[in-house]
Design a protein around this motif. Sequence first.
Motif, PDB file in Angstrom:
ATOM      1  N   HIS A  42       0.655  -1.299   0.070  1.00  0.00           N
ATOM      2  CA  HIS A  42      -0.099  -0.061  -0.098  1.00  0.00           C
ATOM      3  C   HIS A  42       0.891   1.453   0.003  1.00  0.00           C
ATOM      4  O   HIS A  42       2.059   1.253   0.599  1.00  0.00           O
ATOM      5  CB  HIS A  42      -0.869  -0.071   1.212  1.00  0.00           C
ATOM      6  CG  HIS A  42      -2.005  -1.179   1.331  1.00  0.00           C
ATOM      7  ND1 HIS A  42      -2.808  -1.359   0.348  1.00  0.00           N
ATOM      8  CD2 HIS A  42      -1.835  -2.279   2.191  1.00  0.00           C
ATOM      9  CE1 HIS A  42      -3.549  -2.357   0.532  1.00  0.00           C
ATOM     10  NE2 HIS A  42      -2.889  -2.939   1.674  1.00  0.00           N
ATOM     11  N   ARG A  43       0.303   2.424  -0.421  1.00  0.00           N
ATOM     12  CA  ARG A  43       0.912   3.473  -0.329  1.00  0.00           C
ATOM     13  C   ARG A  43       0.412   4.267   0.893  1.00  0.00           C
ATOM     14  O   ARG A  43      -0.718   4.307   1.268  1.00  0.00           O
ATOM     15  CB  ARG A  43       0.480   4.347  -1.750  1.00  0.00           C
ATOM     16  CG  ARG A  43       1.055   5.769  -1.620  1.00  0.00           C
ATOM     17  CD  ARG A  43       0.657   6.817  -2.695  1.00  0.00           C
ATOM     18  NE  ARG A  43       0.931   8.209  -2.657  1.00  0.00           N
ATOM     19  CZ  ARG A  43       0.568   8.870  -3.287  1.00  0.00           C
ATOM     20  NH1 ARG A  43      -0.442   8.879  -4.323  1.00  0.00           N
ATOM     21  NH2 ARG A  43       0.834  10.237  -3.281  1.00  0.00           N
ATOM     22  N   VAL A  44       1.338   4.793   1.504  1.00  0.00           N
ATOM     23  CA  VAL A  44       1.139   5.564   2.836  1.00  0.00           C
ATOM     24  C   VAL A  44       1.821   7.028   2.944  1.00  0.00           C
ATOM     25  O   VAL A  44       2.891   7.081   2.433  1.00  0.00           O
ATOM     26  CB  VAL A  44       1.843   4.720   4.094  1.00  0.00           C
ATOM     27  CG1 VAL A  44       1.375   5.186   5.402  1.00  0.00           C
ATOM     28  CG2 VAL A  44       1.345   3.301   4.008  1.00  0.00           C
ATOM     29  N   SER A  45       0.656   7.770   3.513  1.00  0.00           N
ATOM     30  CA  SER A  45       1.295   9.378   3.601  1.00  0.00           C
ATOM     31  C   SER A  45       1.130   9.401   5.146  1.00  0.00           C
ATOM     32  O   SER A  45      -0.296   9.292   5.460  1.00  0.00           O
ATOM     33  CB  SER A  45       0.522  10.240   2.815  1.00  0.00           C
ATOM     34  OG  SER A  45       0.676  10.116   1.467  1.00  0.00           O
ATOM     35  N   ALA A  46       2.011   9.773   6.038  1.00  0.00           N
ATOM     36  CA  ALA A  46       1.810  10.205   7.472  1.00  0.00           C
ATOM     37  C   ALA A  46       2.174  11.565   7.471  1.00  0.00           C
ATOM     38  O   ALA A  46       3.047  12.164   7.162  1.00  0.00           O
ATOM     39  CB  ALA A  46       2.840   9.272   8.173  1.00  0.00           C
TER      40      ALA A  46
END
Length: 265
Positions: A42-46
């Motif tokens: 998955h792509r993740v942006s925090a």
Amino acid sequence: MDAAGDVSERSRSTEHFVLVHGAGHGAWCWFRLLRLLQDSGHRVSAVDLAGAAGSLVDPNDVRSFDDYNAPLLNLMAALPDGDKVILVGHSAGGLSVTHAMHLFGDRIKQAIFIAATMLQFGYQTEQDIKDGVPDLSEHGDVYDLTFGLGADHPPTSVALRKEFQRIILYQQSPAEDSALASILLRPWPTALSMARFGADECVESVIHRVRRVYIKTANDRMVKPEQQVAMISRWPPSEVMVMDTDHSPLFSATEHLFTLILKSL
């Protein structure tokens, strides 16, 4: 198919997760969950909200909830046309998630609230405050206040004193993680308490189209279980899941949290 196989099957569909921290925390607090999500493809942006550890903004300079939440709103505004994300909010990050739902509901596939403040219109009423604001009075004076505009003005930021952090936030979490948190936690802007959102019919129709999932934390000493139940009852989500954890399952039960998130999709 068994539960593990079902999760594996769901995780093959690549999603874009946007992780939103709670008060005093920052993007750093997602390090365990972020790795699990990324390892699953998955792509993740925090996001670091204004004043967080990874932000260049002094929390005492944040004057409004819009300013506090600007990093998340800017990320949402910059999404390519047609892209949809899964917003995941922990604790007070639920306010930021709901704010984004009001403004960018058509760009959100699902919103997941983890031990989070879930108020449809922010702090609009006394009941909102009762349900959404932590009551830590049993512990005595737990906060340090900063008066960035001078002693004759309201405080500009607030912090949970170090001696209370583990017993309130992380009592079931690994000692190493709570030690890391004690280094990285920062004061949060009092502007966070000013969170309010519009309630017109158009906005309501948009936010009700976003699927919501609530993950309850049964041993929570910050957002207490009865507060979570009250918020769920007032604004019922599509699904409710329960974890037998402290306020911070992102530390205390990361793999279980990861499994529940994938099951919710």
